[in-house]
Scaffold this motif. Structure first.
Motif, PDB file in Angstrom:
ATOM      1  N   ALA A 237      31.436  26.046 -18.406  1.00 21.71           N
ATOM      2  CA  ALA A 237      30.828  25.530 -19.631  1.00 21.71           C
ATOM      3  C   ALA A 237      31.566  24.271 -20.076  1.00 21.71           C
ATOM      4  O   ALA A 237      32.700  24.005 -19.666  1.00 21.71           O
ATOM      5  CB  ALA A 237      30.858  26.586 -20.728  1.00 21.71           C
ATOM      6  N   GLU A 262      27.206  22.862 -23.233  1.00 19.09           N
ATOM      7  CA  GLU A 262      26.541  23.101 -21.957  1.00 19.09           C
ATOM      8  C   GLU A 262      27.081  24.365 -21.316  1.00 19.09           C
ATOM      9  O   GLU A 262      28.295  24.493 -21.142  1.00 19.09           O
ATOM     10  CB  GLU A 262      26.761  21.900 -21.043  1.00 19.09           C
ATOM     11  CG  GLU A 262      26.137  22.019 -19.672  1.00 19.09           C
ATOM     12  CD  GLU A 262      26.490  20.818 -18.810  1.00 19.09           C
ATOM     13  OE1 GLU A 262      25.830  19.777 -18.944  1.00 19.09           O
ATOM     14  OE2 GLU A 262      27.473  20.921 -18.035  1.00 19.09           O
ATOM     15  N   ARG A 263      26.173  25.278 -20.954  1.00 19.44           N
ATOM     16  CA  ARG A 263      26.625  26.560 -20.403  1.00 19.44           C
ATOM     17  C   ARG A 263      25.673  27.035 -19.312  1.00 19.44           C
ATOM     18  O   ARG A 263      24.449  27.053 -19.499  1.00 19.44           O
ATOM     19  CB  ARG A 263      26.709  27.613 -21.508  1.00 19.44           C
ATOM     20  CG  ARG A 263      27.250  28.959 -21.010  1.00 19.44           C
ATOM     21  CD  ARG A 263      27.440  29.950 -22.126  1.00 19.44           C
ATOM     22  NE  ARG A 263      27.977  31.212 -21.628  1.00 19.44           N
ATOM     23  CZ  ARG A 263      29.254  31.457 -21.414  1.00 19.44           C
ATOM     24  NH1 ARG A 263      30.142  30.497 -21.663  1.00 19.44           N
ATOM     25  NH2 ARG A 263      29.675  32.626 -20.962  1.00 19.44           N
ATOM     26  N   PRO A 264      26.228  27.447 -18.157  1.00 24.09           N
ATOM     27  CA  PRO A 264      25.377  28.005 -17.110  1.00 24.09           C
ATOM     28  C   PRO A 264      24.943  29.422 -17.449  1.00 24.09           C
ATOM     29  O   PRO A 264      25.687  30.177 -18.078  1.00 24.09           O
ATOM     30  CB  PRO A 264      26.285  27.978 -15.875  1.00 24.09           C
ATOM     31  CG  PRO A 264      27.674  28.043 -16.427  1.00 24.09           C
ATOM     32  CD  PRO A 264      27.635  27.322 -17.743  1.00 24.09           C
ATOM     33  N   MET A 270      20.837  26.239 -16.591  1.00 18.71           N
ATOM     34  CA  MET A 270      21.837  25.586 -17.432  1.00 18.71           C
ATOM     35  C   MET A 270      21.190  25.328 -18.791  1.00 18.71           C
ATOM     36  O   MET A 270      20.113  24.743 -18.876  1.00 18.71           O
ATOM     37  CB  MET A 270      22.301  24.270 -16.813  1.00 18.71           C
ATOM     38  CG  MET A 270      23.381  23.554 -17.598  1.00 18.71           C
ATOM     39  SD  MET A 270      25.004  24.323 -17.438  1.00 18.71           S
ATOM     40  CE  MET A 270      25.417  23.856 -15.742  1.00 18.71           C
ATOM     41  N   THR A 272      21.663  23.758 -22.772  1.00 25.52           N
ATOM     42  CA  THR A 272      22.457  22.794 -23.532  1.00 25.52           C
ATOM     43  C   THR A 272      21.858  22.608 -24.920  1.00 25.52           C
ATOM     44  O   THR A 272      20.938  21.799 -25.114  1.00 25.52           O
ATOM     45  CB  THR A 272      22.530  21.438 -22.824  1.00 25.52           C
ATOM     46  OG1 THR A 272      22.930  21.617 -21.469  1.00 25.52           O
ATOM     47  CG2 THR A 272      23.530  20.515 -23.520  1.00 25.52           C
ATOM     48  N   ARG A 331      17.408  23.701 -14.165  1.00 27.49           N
ATOM     49  CA  ARG A 331      17.560  24.696 -13.109  1.00 27.49           C
ATOM     50  C   ARG A 331      17.375  24.044 -11.751  1.00 27.49           C
ATOM     51  O   ARG A 331      16.446  23.237 -11.555  1.00 27.49           O
ATOM     52  CB  ARG A 331      16.552  25.827 -13.259  1.00 27.49           C
ATOM     53  CG  ARG A 331      16.760  26.983 -12.274  1.00 27.49           C
ATOM     54  CD  ARG A 331      15.742  28.084 -12.527  1.00 27.49           C
ATOM     55  NE  ARG A 331      16.009  29.269 -11.733  1.00 27.49           N
ATOM     56  CZ  ARG A 331      15.577  29.444 -10.491  1.00 27.49           C
ATOM     57  NH1 ARG A 331      14.843  28.501  -9.910  1.00 27.49           N
ATOM     58  NH2 ARG A 331      15.858  30.554  -9.826  1.00 27.49           N
TER      59      ARG A 331
END
Length: 378
Positions: A237, A262-264, A270, A272, A331
């Motif tokens: 992240a 931002e985080r997977p 992903m 954001t 993605r």
């Protein structure tokens, strides 16, 4: 019609906003090893109570290719279709002017990499029925031996020609020069900070020919300071924060703060979310909604038609505050492709100005946008 100051955006900035994905770094000191193709579609709609204003649809394409082990060639194109209505003064609904037009724009940039340094040249063009722009730029950067410190310089010029369909003016010109200096510093494995200062000197026509009582100075100097901090978190992240201060010779002083997280997610997604807050003071020659005893609206009391002083009823020159909320999903979909979709909601109100009461008598202003597209690397 929307005026030349209302609907214009730098070509490169527009395309980068539509096509950029998390992790892309425009200031990289190493030549990219892969080529990148991006295609996107931007839809924008703004409105105020009782009036749906400007709508914009913008398909765009971007291509970046490394060549001969030392060169990077980038180019893009965008086609804007603008339609809708804009108030002739302040935010009054009555008498709003209509428009329906297209803008074609494109840019190209070539960068030469020299190990710890880069040199770049760029050109951009924008054409529509009442406005033409030509711009050229040059940039250079130099990094330390460990690449933890990067300094950058940039210079640009643009020449615009304004010929509104109402023929209030014909062939008016505006010339702008811009100078930028920046420094980027890596603070460790998790943190990078960057500061950019930009000075712009403009001479020529700044009035909006489609607005009533709009007579702006023919000189505009601006200064902007942008501070950014990128922080890597656990689990891939990232947190990105920024602050921007702006001032110009019109008397506007503005502050903007914002950030994105931002985080997977599972399944290769992903996410954001983002937030931006903004506040500005009014231009020195902005006047609030008033009625002249003789001429009625929108003229300020004592307005001299024979020798008009600088004045504007444009709400964008007023004092106000604003907030923008955004959410982006991306993605990987295979074959080197990453698809994305992004939505933003903007609201502007006089009462949201951070200090003072803001300019009175203005209607609330809202805007929504979404972007959808895909980027392929190979």
């Amino acid at each position: 019609m929307a005026g030349p100051n209302e609907k214009k955006a730098p070509v490169s900035a527009l395309m980068l906003a539509a096509l950029a994905l998390p992790g892309l770094d425009a200031a990289a000191q190493s030549l990219p090893e892969t080529s990148t193709l991006g295609i996107g579609m931007l839809h924008y709609q703004d409105e105020q109570p009782e009036l749906r204003r400007v709508k914009v649809n913008s398909p765009s394409v971007y291509l970046s290719m490394p060549l001969a082990g030392a060169w990077l060639v980038e180019g893009g194109a965008v086609l804007d279709h603008l339609s809708g209505a804009t108030p002739r003064y302040h935010t009054a609904v009555s008498g709003a002017s209509r428009m329906d037009e297209k803008r074609k724009a494109g840019d190209v940039r070539v960068t030469r990499y020299f190990g710890h340094a880069t040199l770049g040249l760029g050109a951009a063009v924008s054409n529509e029925n009442d406005y033409r722009s030509r711009a050229y730029s040059a940039s250079a950067s130099l990094s330390s031996e460990d690449r933890n410190t990067v300094g950058s310089l940039g210079f640009g010029v643009s020449n615009d020609t304004i010929s509104p369909v109402n023929q209030r003016v014909v062939g008016e010109r505006r010339h702008t020069t811009e100078f930028m200096v920046g420094i980027e510093q890596v603070l460790g494995k998790r943190d990078v900070v960057k500061a950019d200062y930009t000075h712009t000197r403009g001479r020529g026509y700044y009035s909006d020919p489609y607005k009533q009582v709009d007579n702006r100075p023919r000189e505009r100097d601006t200064d902007a300071l942008l501070l950014r901090w990128n922080h890597a978190l656990d689990h891939a992240a990232a947190l990105r924060l920024h602050y921007r201060y702006f001032r110009d010779s019109f008397g506007i002083r503005a502050h903007a703060v914002g950030g994105e997280y931002e985080r997977p997610l599972a399944g290769g997604w992903m996410v954001t979310p983002s937030l931006r807050l903004y506040s500005q003071s009014a231009a020195d020659f902005y006047f609030d909604p008033v009625y002249d005893p003789l001429f009625g609206e929108p003229y300020p009391p004592g307005y001299n038609f024979a020798s008009p002083k600088p004045s504007t009823a444009d709400q964008r020159m007023a004092a106000f505050g604003a907030a923008t909320f955004g959410l982006k999903l991306a993605r990987e979909i295979g074959g080197g492709w990453t698809a994305y979709i992004k939505a933003e909601q903007y609201r502007q109100m006089s009462s949201w100005r951070w200090t003072g009461s803001g300019s009175p008598g203005l209607a609330r202003f809202d805007a929504r946008s979404w972007q959808v597209g895909a980027v392929r690397t190979w």
